[in-house]
Design a protein around this motif. Structure first.
Motif, mmCIF file in Angstrom:
data_model
loop_
_atom_site.group_PDB
_atom_site.id
_atom_site.type_symbol
_atom_site.label_atom_id
_atom_site.label_comp_id
_atom_site.label_asym_id
_atom_site.label_seq_id
_atom_site.Cartn_x
_atom_site.Cartn_y
_atom_site.Cartn_z
ATOM 1 N N CYS A 148 0.801 -1.237 0.000
ATOM 2 C CA CYS A 148 0.000 0.000 0.000
ATOM 3 C C CYS A 148 0.832 1.284 0.000
ATOM 4 O O CYS A 148 0.409 2.297 0.565
ATOM 5 N N LEU A 149 1.989 1.276 -0.636
ATOM 6 C CA LEU A 149 2.785 2.500 -0.705
ATOM 7 C C LEU A 149 2.114 3.560 -1.573
ATOM 8 O O LEU A 149 2.272 4.760 -1.307
ATOM 9 N N ASP A 150 1.360 3.137 -2.585
ATOM 10 C CA ASP A 150 0.690 4.092 -3.467
ATOM 11 C C ASP A 150 -0.249 5.011 -2.680
ATOM 12 O O ASP A 150 -0.106 6.230 -2.721
ATOM 13 N N PRO A 151 -1.201 4.497 -1.907
ATOM 14 C CA PRO A 151 -2.074 5.405 -1.152
ATOM 15 C C PRO A 151 -1.356 6.141 -0.018
ATOM 16 O O PRO A 151 -1.698 7.284 0.299
ATOM 17 N N ILE A 152 -0.348 5.520 0.575
ATOM 18 C CA ILE A 152 0.386 6.171 1.670
ATOM 19 C C ILE A 152 1.139 7.391 1.142
ATOM 20 O O ILE A 152 1.073 8.482 1.727
ATOM 21 N N ILE A 153 1.841 7.227 0.026
ATOM 22 C CA ILE A 153 2.572 8.349 -0.566
ATOM 23 C C ILE A 153 1.594 9.445 -0.991
ATOM 24 O O ILE A 153 1.828 10.632 -0.756
ATOM 25 N N GLY A 154 0.473 9.037 -1.598
ATOM 26 C CA GLY A 154 -0.530 10.010 -2.028
ATOM 27 C C GLY A 154 -1.147 10.772 -0.873
ATOM 28 O O GLY A 154 -1.469 11.954 -0.991
ATOM 29 N N PHE A 155 -1.304 10.112 0.281
ATOM 30 C CA PHE A 155 -1.913 10.754 1.448
ATOM 31 C C PHE A 155 -0.961 11.783 2.070
ATOM 32 O O PHE A 155 -1.366 12.893 2.401
ATOM 33 N N PHE A 156 0.302 11.399 2.236
ATOM 34 C CA PHE A 156 1.248 12.278 2.909
ATOM 35 C C PHE A 156 1.886 13.309 1.976
ATOM 36 O O PHE A 156 2.341 14.358 2.429
ATOM 37 N N PHE A 157 1.947 13.002 0.703
ATOM 38 C CA PHE A 157 2.563 13.912 -0.267
ATOM 39 C C PHE A 157 1.627 14.082 -1.464
ATOM 40 O O PHE A 157 1.876 13.518 -2.533
ATOM 41 N N PRO A 158 0.542 14.847 -1.285
ATOM 42 C CA PRO A 158 -0.413 15.018 -2.391
ATOM 43 C C PRO A 158 0.284 15.589 -3.629
ATOM 44 O O PRO A 158 1.136 16.469 -3.526
ATOM 45 N N GLY A 159 -0.073 15.082 -4.755
ATOM 46 C CA GLY A 159 0.543 15.517 -6.009
ATOM 47 C C GLY A 159 1.789 14.723 -6.324
ATOM 48 O O GLY A 159 1.948 14.222 -7.434
ATOM 49 N N VAL A 160 2.677 14.585 -5.345
ATOM 50 C CA VAL A 160 3.898 13.794 -5.542
ATOM 51 C C VAL A 160 3.516 12.327 -5.737
ATOM 52 O O VAL A 160 4.096 11.627 -6.569
ATOM 53 N N GLY A 161 2.532 11.882 -4.987
ATOM 54 C CA GLY A 161 2.066 10.499 -5.120
ATOM 55 C C GLY A 161 1.543 10.207 -6.514
ATOM 56 O O GLY A 161 1.784 9.128 -7.063
ATOM 57 N N VAL A 169 -8.176 8.517 -9.913
ATOM 58 C CA VAL A 169 -8.727 8.175 -8.588
ATOM 59 C C VAL A 169 -7.871 8.811 -7.498
ATOM 60 O O VAL A 169 -8.383 9.398 -6.547
ATOM 61 N N GLY A 170 -6.552 8.706 -7.639
ATOM 62 C CA GLY A 170 -5.652 9.251 -6.625
ATOM 63 C C GLY A 170 -5.639 10.769 -6.573
ATOM 64 O O GLY A 170 -5.209 11.351 -5.576
ATOM 65 N N ALA A 171 -6.108 11.418 -7.620
ATOM 66 C CA ALA A 171 -6.093 12.886 -7.661
ATOM 67 C C ALA A 171 -7.170 13.512 -6.777
ATOM 68 O O ALA A 171 -7.068 14.683 -6.430
ATOM 69 N N VAL A 172 -8.168 12.734 -6.401
ATOM 70 C CA VAL A 172 -9.221 13.246 -5.523
ATOM 71 C C VAL A 172 -8.655 13.293 -4.104
ATOM 72 O O VAL A 172 -8.237 12.261 -3.568
#
Length: 178
Positions: free
Chosen positions: A69-82, A120-123
């Motif tokens: 689950c690194l994809d959602p973790i990175i997206g949560f803590f670093f929006p845009g970078v994920g 999906v991750g952009a939301v």
């Protein structure tokens, strides 16, 4: 079939075009050709799946980004970078699909999964939660493996995904052009 042993029987077979020896030779040649084709296919599969560093990289990406689950973790803590990292993770799949497997439909299907994952991750926040369920790297890895294995269901998914990606690309290109 069994050939008739006497002289009249042989004459009748020739007149009817029943040359069993020649037919056996043709069948043997076809079987040998099929065995050679299957051997070449297995060698290609060995080269693509087991002896390829890009394949190992795709497996690692699928494991770490989706299983752990690194994809959602990175997206949560670093929006845009994920989203950028997720977008970059599709590059080995695209390279492998185009350069190693030589399949444009497979590359388009992989691209479709990546586009859905980035959208999906952009939301904000909700997208990161939904990323837990839409595991694009795992799906892409399964598409590549199934495509190489000639799995009929996977090939059907690849063709459907390729059509969807092509339609989206054409529509976005048309809108951008206007």
């Amino acid at each position: 079939m069994q050939a008739i042993g006497n002289k009249r029987g042989k004459l009748a077979e020739r007149r009817l075009g029943l040359d069993f020896e020649a037919e056996d030779k043709r069948v043997g040649a076809v079987l040998k050709q099929e065995e050679e084709r299957e051997r070449a296919k297995q060698e290609k599969k060995q080269r693509l799946l087991h002896d390829n560093p890009v394949y190992a990289l795709m497996d690692a990406i699928a494991t770490y980004m989706d299983k752990y689950c690194l994809d959602p973790i990175i997206g949560f803590f670093f929006p845009g970078v994920g989203d950028v990292i997720t977008g970059a993770c599709v590059l080995p799949y695209l390279y492998f699909s185009l350069a190693e497997v030589h399949s444009i439909p497979l590359a388009l299907a992989v691209l479709k999964n990546a586009m859905v994952d980035v959208l999906v991750g952009a939301v904000p926040w909700i997208g990161d939660f939904l990323d837990l369920f839409h595991k694009s790297n795992k799906k892409n890895f399964a598409l590549v493996k199934g495509y190489i294995d000639d799995d009929a269901e996977t090939i059907k998914k690849v063709n459907e995904g390729a059509l969807i990606a092509l339609i989206v690309i054409v529509v976005v290109g048309y809108v951008a052009y206007k």
